[in-house]
Design a protein around this motif. Structure first.
Motif, PDB file in Angstrom:
ATOM      1  N   ILE A 253      54.680  51.632  39.293  1.00 16.08           N
ATOM      2  CA  ILE A 253      54.543  50.395  38.521  1.00 16.08           C
ATOM      3  C   ILE A 253      54.200  49.231  39.443  1.00 16.08           C
ATOM      4  O   ILE A 253      53.251  48.473  39.192  1.00 16.08           O
ATOM      5  N   VAL A 254      54.965  49.083  40.525  1.00 14.01           N
ATOM      6  CA  VAL A 254      54.711  47.980  41.465  1.00 14.01           C
ATOM      7  C   VAL A 254      53.355  48.154  42.133  1.00 14.01           C
ATOM      8  O   VAL A 254      52.569  47.211  42.249  1.00 14.01           O
ATOM      9  N   GLY A 255      53.066  49.395  42.578  1.00 14.72           N
ATOM     10  CA  GLY A 255      51.788  49.651  43.245  1.00 14.72           C
ATOM     11  C   GLY A 255      50.602  49.404  42.335  1.00 14.72           C
ATOM     12  O   GLY A 255      49.563  48.907  42.776  1.00 14.72           O
ATOM     13  N   GLY A 256      50.753  49.740  41.049  1.00 12.82           N
ATOM     14  CA  GLY A 256      49.659  49.533  40.113  1.00 12.82           C
ATOM     15  C   GLY A 256      49.562  48.117  39.604  1.00 12.82           C
ATOM     16  O   GLY A 256      48.598  47.762  38.914  1.00 12.82           O
ATOM     17  N   ASN A 257      50.549  47.311  39.935  1.00 15.89           N
ATOM     18  CA  ASN A 257      50.618  45.957  39.393  1.00 15.89           C
ATOM     19  C   ASN A 257      50.274  44.900  40.434  1.00 15.89           C
ATOM     20  O   ASN A 257      49.388  44.068  40.229  1.00 15.89           O
ATOM     21  N   ASP A 258      50.955  44.931  41.568  1.00 18.02           N
ATOM     22  CA  ASP A 258      50.953  43.756  42.443  1.00 18.02           C
ATOM     23  C   ASP A 258      49.662  43.540  43.211  1.00 18.02           C
ATOM     24  O   ASP A 258      49.224  42.399  43.360  1.00 18.02           O
ATOM     25  N   THR A 259      49.034  44.597  43.710  1.00 16.33           N
ATOM     26  CA  THR A 259      47.798  44.393  44.476  1.00 16.33           C
ATOM     27  C   THR A 259      46.736  43.719  43.616  1.00 16.33           C
ATOM     28  O   THR A 259      46.171  42.690  43.967  1.00 16.33           O
ATOM     29  N   THR A 260      46.488  44.308  42.443  1.00 21.05           N
ATOM     30  CA  THR A 260      45.436  43.780  41.580  1.00 21.05           C
ATOM     31  C   THR A 260      45.825  42.427  40.999  1.00 21.05           C
ATOM     32  O   THR A 260      45.037  41.472  41.020  1.00 21.05           O
ATOM     33  N   ARG A 261      47.048  42.341  40.495  1.00 26.93           N
ATOM     34  CA  ARG A 261      47.485  41.111  39.829  1.00 26.93           C
ATOM     35  C   ARG A 261      47.402  39.907  40.762  1.00 26.93           C
ATOM     36  O   ARG A 261      46.846  38.862  40.402  1.00 26.93           O
ATOM     37  N   ASN A 262      47.937  40.045  41.960  1.00 24.46           N
ATOM     38  CA  ASN A 262      47.986  38.890  42.854  1.00 24.46           C
ATOM     39  C   ASN A 262      46.657  38.636  43.550  1.00 24.46           C
ATOM     40  O   ASN A 262      46.369  37.500  43.924  1.00 24.46           O
ATOM     41  N   SER A 263      45.827  39.659  43.688  1.00 22.59           N
ATOM     42  CA  SER A 263      44.487  39.426  44.234  1.00 22.59           C
ATOM     43  C   SER A 263      43.567  38.786  43.195  1.00 22.59           C
ATOM     44  O   SER A 263      42.662  38.021  43.545  1.00 22.59           O
ATOM     45  N   LEU A 264      43.786  39.075  41.909  1.00 22.43           N
ATOM     46  CA  LEU A 264      43.011  38.401  40.865  1.00 22.43           C
ATOM     47  C   LEU A 264      43.268  36.903  40.886  1.00 22.43           C
ATOM     48  O   LEU A 264      42.354  36.091  40.758  1.00 22.43           O
ATOM     49  N   THR A 265      44.528  36.530  41.049  1.00 24.40           N
ATOM     50  CA  THR A 265      44.856  35.110  41.150  1.00 24.40           C
ATOM     51  C   THR A 265      44.464  34.561  42.511  1.00 24.40           C
ATOM     52  O   THR A 265      43.904  33.461  42.614  1.00 24.40           O
ATOM     53  N   GLY A 266      44.750  35.311  43.569  1.00 21.80           N
ATOM     54  CA  GLY A 266      44.440  34.852  44.924  1.00 21.80           C
ATOM     55  C   GLY A 266      42.964  34.600  45.138  1.00 21.80           C
ATOM     56  O   GLY A 266      42.583  33.650  45.845  1.00 21.80           O
ATOM     57  N   GLY A 267      42.117  35.415  44.522  1.00 20.53           N
ATOM     58  CA  GLY A 267      40.681  35.208  44.664  1.00 20.53           C
ATOM     59  C   GLY A 267      40.227  33.898  44.058  1.00 20.53           C
ATOM     60  O   GLY A 267      39.458  33.136  44.660  1.00 20.53           O
ATOM     61  N   LEU A 268      40.713  33.624  42.850  1.00 23.86           N
ATOM     62  CA  LEU A 268      40.339  32.364  42.198  1.00 23.86           C
ATOM     63  C   LEU A 268      40.869  31.174  42.997  1.00 23.86           C
ATOM     64  O   LEU A 268      40.160  30.171  43.187  1.00 23.86           O
ATOM     65  N   TYR A 269      42.094  31.274  43.459  1.00 29.60           N
ATOM     66  CA  TYR A 269      42.685  30.200  44.261  1.00 29.60           C
ATOM     67  C   TYR A 269      41.885  29.999  45.551  1.00 29.60           C
ATOM     68  O   TYR A 269      41.606  28.853  45.957  1.00 29.60           O
ATOM     69  N   ALA A 270      41.486  31.100  46.188  1.00 31.05           N
ATOM     70  CA  ALA A 270      40.703  31.005  47.428  1.00 31.05           C
ATOM     71  C   ALA A 270      39.367  30.306  47.180  1.00 31.05           C
ATOM     72  O   ALA A 270      38.937  29.462  47.979  1.00 31.05           O
ATOM     73  N   PHE A 271      38.705  30.639  46.083  1.00 33.83           N
ATOM     74  CA  PHE A 271      37.432  29.986  45.791  1.00 33.83           C
ATOM     75  C   PHE A 271      37.607  28.489  45.553  1.00 33.83           C
ATOM     76  O   PHE A 271      36.699  27.702  45.824  1.00 33.83           O
ATOM     77  N   SER A 272      38.774  28.079  45.039  1.00 35.68           N
ATOM     78  CA  SER A 272      39.013  26.644  44.874  1.00 35.68           C
ATOM     79  C   SER A 272      39.147  25.951  46.225  1.00 35.68           C
ATOM     80  O   SER A 272      38.868  24.758  46.345  1.00 35.68           O
ATOM     81  N   LYS A 273      39.564  26.707  47.254  1.00 35.67           N
ATOM     82  CA  LYS A 273      39.690  26.166  48.609  1.00 35.67           C
ATOM     83  C   LYS A 273      38.364  26.232  49.368  1.00 35.67           C
ATOM     84  O   LYS A 273      38.127  25.448  50.293  1.00 35.67           O
ATOM     85  N   PHE A 274      37.534  27.191  49.003  1.00 36.70           N
ATOM     86  CA  PHE A 274      36.245  27.395  49.702  1.00 36.70           C
ATOM     87  C   PHE A 274      35.118  27.447  48.666  1.00 36.70           C
ATOM     88  O   PHE A 274      34.491  28.490  48.446  1.00 36.70           O
ATOM     89  N   PRO A 275      34.848  26.313  48.010  1.00 34.01           N
ATOM     90  CA  PRO A 275      33.868  26.311  46.912  1.00 34.01           C
ATOM     91  C   PRO A 275      32.461  26.698  47.351  1.00 34.01           C
ATOM     92  O   PRO A 275      31.708  27.285  46.552  1.00 34.01           O
ATOM     93  N   ALA A 276      32.102  26.425  48.600  1.00 33.00           N
ATOM     94  CA  ALA A 276      30.757  26.804  49.066  1.00 33.00           C
ATOM     95  C   ALA A 276      30.591  28.316  49.054  1.00 33.00           C
ATOM     96  O   ALA A 276      29.482  28.835  48.826  1.00 33.00           O
TER      97      ALA A 276
END
Length: 416
Positions: A253-276
């Protein structure tokens, strides 16, 4: 955290006596204030001993090559749950949760083999269509022009739907999987997800009871392609103890949840920091091939993995003794300046984007890494097709944990 407090925190870390530098403090990760601790340790003491912490004494391994040396040497560095398991917080003797990631070969290999067909290339090809349908429905159902929580509406919803499919879990109850995943990895305490360790154990027993009902259905039916059926019929898993069954469920459950879930959010957050970088990706969507592993490196969904030394060994000039707790800080190795150029930046066309530690290495390398990448790729393909202009409206609320490097919420607005 504002720029001034970030600077003052960094100055404070560098002025501490070295033996007082301890990165294993959950509040540092919740406040995104851990980076300077690892910068200093990589620079001054890459294999660092902390004599006293809330988790007991431990070694911090902070550089890429040293982490690799530990991760690929399971004969000396053990994952056994009876020695403490895979996180800095020791497994409780009164509530053990044996799971195959917290086992050593050959038992680990036999149990891992039971569930690995779920992420075989043929099955991934089948799952891809389902993931895309769901990603389309989720994205097209998002509000336009108003604030909403990206974590809840996108990251959690997509990954929980996927988990329900992998387990053939009742779809209407799928948010139970999210709750159990969070409870399994949380730190009990006032104001937290669970107030007490007793509450945590009660909820995990509810998880076990729910899945035992599914097990009893599947064990008396012909083998199917879902994880519960695989465990029920697998030669090395069908006779598991109840605690081992719960342990392996929590792992999946954790393995199938946390990598994808937090990278989906982390990617969007990262793009807000590096818009170029996002503009570069919008102009050339083919860069998703390198962008997806780069997001997973930049985010590092699991901050660390722990091992226990089975014998005395020297690592980077330090003498680690049998029984010592050794923490591989993936979050630090993925920002190692000696191995990765401009490691603190998200670079969508990075030359070697798969040079990261987020999935681990050796016998314990993440079994579902390709599924995680596929889910991320599909979501970003559909975002780019729609040319969605997603504005991040503030800093995310982060998880209070030294293990899960994740997000509780992220306020966003789609402007088009």
């Amino acid at each position: 955290m504002n720029h001034v407090s970030t600077l003052s925190n960094r100055d404070a870390v560098w002025s501490l006596p070295l033996d007082q530098v301890s990165p294993a403090q959950p509040h540092l990760f919740k406040d995104d204030a851990h980076w300077s601790y690892f910068e200093r340790l990589r620079a001054e003491d890459p294999v660092h001993y902390t004599a006293d912490s809330e988790f007991g004494p431990y070694w911090s391994v902070t550089k890429y090559k040293d982490i690799m040396a530990v991760d690929t040497n399971h004969k000396v560095f053990s994952s056994l749950s009876t020695l403490g398991g895979i996180s800095i917080r020791d497994q409780r003797a009164d509530f053990p949760l044996p799971m195959f990631i917290a086992m050593d070969p050959p038992v680990h290999d036999a149990q891992r083999k039971v569930v690995s067909p779920i992420v075989a290339p043929g099955n991934l090809a089948v799952l891809e269509h389902t993931i895309r349908e769901r990603a389309i429905a989720i994205l097209d159902g998002l509000p336009r022009g108003e604030t909403f929580d990206w974590v809840d509406r996108v990251s959690i919803e997509l990954t929980t739907q996927m988990l329900a499919t992998l387990f053939d879990f009742p779809f209407h109850d799928r948010r139970k999987l999210t709750r159990w995943s969070d409870v399994a990895t949380t730190v009990a305490g006032p104001g937290g997800l669970v107030e007490t360790e007793e509450q945590r154990q009660t909820e995990l027993r509810e998880c076990a009871a729910y899945f035992m009902g599914l097990w009893n259905q599947r064990v008396n039916a012909p083998p199917q392609g879902d994880l519960v059926s695989m465990l029920a019929h697998g030669e090395s898993t069908r006779n598991m103890t109840p605690q081992e069954f719960l342990g392996n469920l929590i792992l999946l459950i954790v393995g199938g949840n946390d990598t994808t879930r937090n990278s989906l959010t982390g990617g969007l957050y990262a793009f807000s920091k590096f818009p170029a970088q996002y503009q570069k990706l919008r102009a050339n969507p083919a860069l998703l091939d390198s962008t997806i592993p780069e997001i997973i490196r930049w985010q590092t969904p699991l901050a660390h993995m722990r091992r226990t030394a089975l014998s005395d060994i020297e690592l980077a000039g330090k003498h680690i003794k049998a029984g010592d707790k050794v923490i591989m800080w993936y979050v630090s190795g993925n920002r190692d300046e000696e191995m990765i150029e401009n490691p603190n930046e998200l670079v969508v066309d990075r030359a070697r984007p798969r040079q990261h530690l987020s999935f681990g290495f050796g016998v314990h390398r993440c079994v579902g890494n390709r599924l995680a990448e596929m889910q991320l790729r599909i979501v970003w393909e559909e975002i780019l097709k729609r040319d969605l202009d997603i504005e991040v409206l503030g800093e995310p609320e982060r998880v209070l944990s030294t293990f899960i490097k994740g997000y509780i919420n992220l306020p966003v607005r789609i402007r088009n």
